[in-house]
Write a protein that holds these residues in place. Structure first.
Motif, PDB file in Angstrom:
ATOM      1  N   LEU A 112       0.147   4.327 -12.123  1.00 39.61           N
ATOM      2  CA  LEU A 112      -0.939   4.679 -11.199  1.00 39.61           C
ATOM      3  C   LEU A 112      -0.590   4.416  -9.735  1.00 39.61           C
ATOM      4  N   HIS A 144       0.642   7.260  -7.800  1.00 41.78           N
ATOM      5  CA  HIS A 144      -0.379   8.268  -7.497  1.00 41.78           C
ATOM      6  C   HIS A 144      -1.315   7.820  -6.379  1.00 41.78           C
ATOM      7  N   LEU A 145      -1.511   6.515  -6.260  1.00 38.95           N
ATOM      8  CA  LEU A 145      -2.472   6.017  -5.273  1.00 38.95           C
ATOM      9  C   LEU A 145      -1.814   5.533  -3.989  1.00 38.95           C
ATOM     10  N   ALA A 181      -4.023   0.151  -1.449  1.00 44.60           N
ATOM     11  CA  ALA A 181      -3.310   0.601  -2.652  1.00 44.60           C
ATOM     12  C   ALA A 181      -2.078  -0.265  -2.894  1.00 44.60           C
ATOM     13  N   PHE A 185      -3.244  -3.583  -4.248  1.00 48.01           N
ATOM     14  CA  PHE A 185      -3.641  -3.492  -5.662  1.00 48.01           C
ATOM     15  C   PHE A 185      -2.399  -3.443  -6.558  1.00 48.01           C
ATOM     16  N   GLY A 243      -9.940  -0.634 -14.983  1.00 49.32           N
ATOM     17  CA  GLY A 243     -10.060   0.159 -13.763  1.00 49.32           C
ATOM     18  C   GLY A 243      -8.922   1.151 -13.615  1.00 49.32           C
ATOM     19  N   ARG A 244      -7.723   0.729 -13.966  1.00 50.50           N
ATOM     20  CA  ARG A 244      -6.570   1.625 -13.835  1.00 50.50           C
ATOM     21  C   ARG A 244      -6.625   2.741 -14.876  1.00 50.50           C
ATOM     22  N   ARG A 286      -9.390   3.987 -16.072  1.00 55.70           N
ATOM     23  CA  ARG A 286     -10.453   4.873 -15.567  1.00 55.70           C
ATOM     24  C   ARG A 286      -9.953   5.745 -14.413  1.00 55.70           C
ATOM     25  N   SER A 287      -9.256   5.120 -13.463  1.00 56.48           N
ATOM     26  CA  SER A 287      -8.739   5.881 -12.316  1.00 56.48           C
ATOM     27  C   SER A 287      -7.750   6.949 -12.766  1.00 56.48           C
ATOM     28  N   ARG A 307      -7.576   8.463 -15.616  1.00 53.48           N
ATOM     29  CA  ARG A 307      -8.299   9.558 -16.276  1.00 53.48           C
ATOM     30  C   ARG A 307      -8.918  10.492 -15.238  1.00 53.48           C
TER      31      ARG A 307
END
Lengths: 164, 178
Positions: free
Chosen positions: A10, A13-14, A21, A24, A140-141, A143-144, A146
């Protein structure tokens, strides 16, 4: 071209999201390099959440943040099949963590005291706190990832319609 | 839910609400969580009022009584009034919130769903309102708001009724350094 988003990749992507970001991403790496909860057990929590989300992409993703390859294949399969909680091969102290994770995912308000106490008995108060932090980051990751996959699919469909 | 906190704080009084909370028991992560919260509010690629819209929608869904009572100073300064905060509710679609604010709520709801995921309609609204950098920034913010609010709920000791609305400064939860 980036691979499709998962909880594991992730950060790529972020990255365009700026300093938050990057922060995180550092927090995520720290979760796999601490001594309060075994990283192999956190990986089983990630697979538990993947199962609860019905997320096949997440389920087949290899966690590259665990140095020794992660939990044994048999344990991973037990979690995938929703048979891990009462399996006798599960190491002592792992069951309360996986049970806590299931309550956490369903509703953090629903976590029974005896389940939280069992986590503390095995992993200490700091272990409970680390677990709570890690579960939030893992879910959270997922969910993000998805959401990002859905957005990517939407854009691809739009581009296809435009070409047509 | 437990009536008292399951893990107490480290007993410090540093003036930072995160460091003095239960999270202070895990030195491997607490300083990064403080930096993360600071970056979310100081370096976001969307406005503070959009951030507060995401945070309040999350707080409402998670039912974090503490989070629901807080208003960040920077968001108020950016125009997030109590009237607007009240609109971040079930009937938000019919409210006078701006299209960008409604799109932010649609993104939050997609993230917070069981299971999470963005419908075609929500994807259209989000991509019409925000560019890719802003979406990435909002996803990081949502993850941060969600994991910290669920941490507060998971630890127990949450009051049952609503608390008075309280304005807080980013400084007490995000530190003063980057």
């Amino acid at each position: 071209m980036l691979d499709e988003a998962t909880s594991i990749n992730l950060d790529e992507h972020l990255a365009r999201g700026g300093p938050a970001a990057q922060s995180f991403a550092r927090l995520w790496r720290q979760l796999w390099a601490q001594d309060h909860i075994p990283p192999e057990l956190l990986e089983l929590c990630r697979l538990t959440f993947a199962r609860l989300h019905g997320d096949e992409v997440e389920m087949r993703t290899v966690n590259t943040f665990i140095e020794n390859g992660g939990p044994k294949a048999a344990l991973r399969q037990l979690v995938r099949d929703d048979r891990a909680l009462y399996d006798p091969t599960l190491p002592a102290g792992w069951r309360p963590v996986l049970l806590f994770a299931e309550y956490y995912w369903t509703d953090a308000q629903s976590i029974p005291d005896d389940v939280a106490d069992a986590v503390k008995d095995h992993h200490g108060e700091a272990g409970l706190v680390l677990l709570i932090e890690a579960l939030g980051c893992i879910d959270g990751r997922i969910r993000s990832a998805r959401c990002l996959r859905d957005l990517s699919d939407f854009r691809a469909a739009q581009e296809f319609a435009h070409v047509e | 839910m437990s009536n008292s906190p399951r893990a107490a704080g480290p007993g410090t009084n540093t003036g930072n609400v995160i460091r003095d909370s239960m999270m202070g028991l895990v030195p491997e992560t607490v300083e990064e969580i403080i930096r993360l919260n600071g970056h979310v509010w100081r370096d976001s690629l969307v406005s503070a009022s959009i951030l507060e819209t995401l945070r309040l929608r999350n707080a409402r869904t998670v039912n974090c009584v503490f989070c629901k009572s807080v208003r960040y100073d920077v968001a108020r300064a950016d125009g997030l009034t109590e009237d607007k905060a009240d609109m971040i509710s079930d009937g938000y679609e019919a409210s006078s919130l701006a299209p960008r604010e409604k799109a932010a709520i649609a993104l939050a709801d997609a993230y917070l769903g069981f299971p999470a995921g963005i419908s075609e309609d929500a994807a259209r609204r989000v991509t019409d309102a925000f560019d890719d950098d802003e979406i990435a920034s909002m996803m990081v913010s949502l993850m941060t708001f969600n994991f910290t609010s669920r941490a507060a709920v998971s630890n127990g000791g949450m009051p049952e009724g609503p608390l008075p609305i309280t304005e807080v400064s980013v400084i007490i939860s995000g530190g003063t350094h980057n």
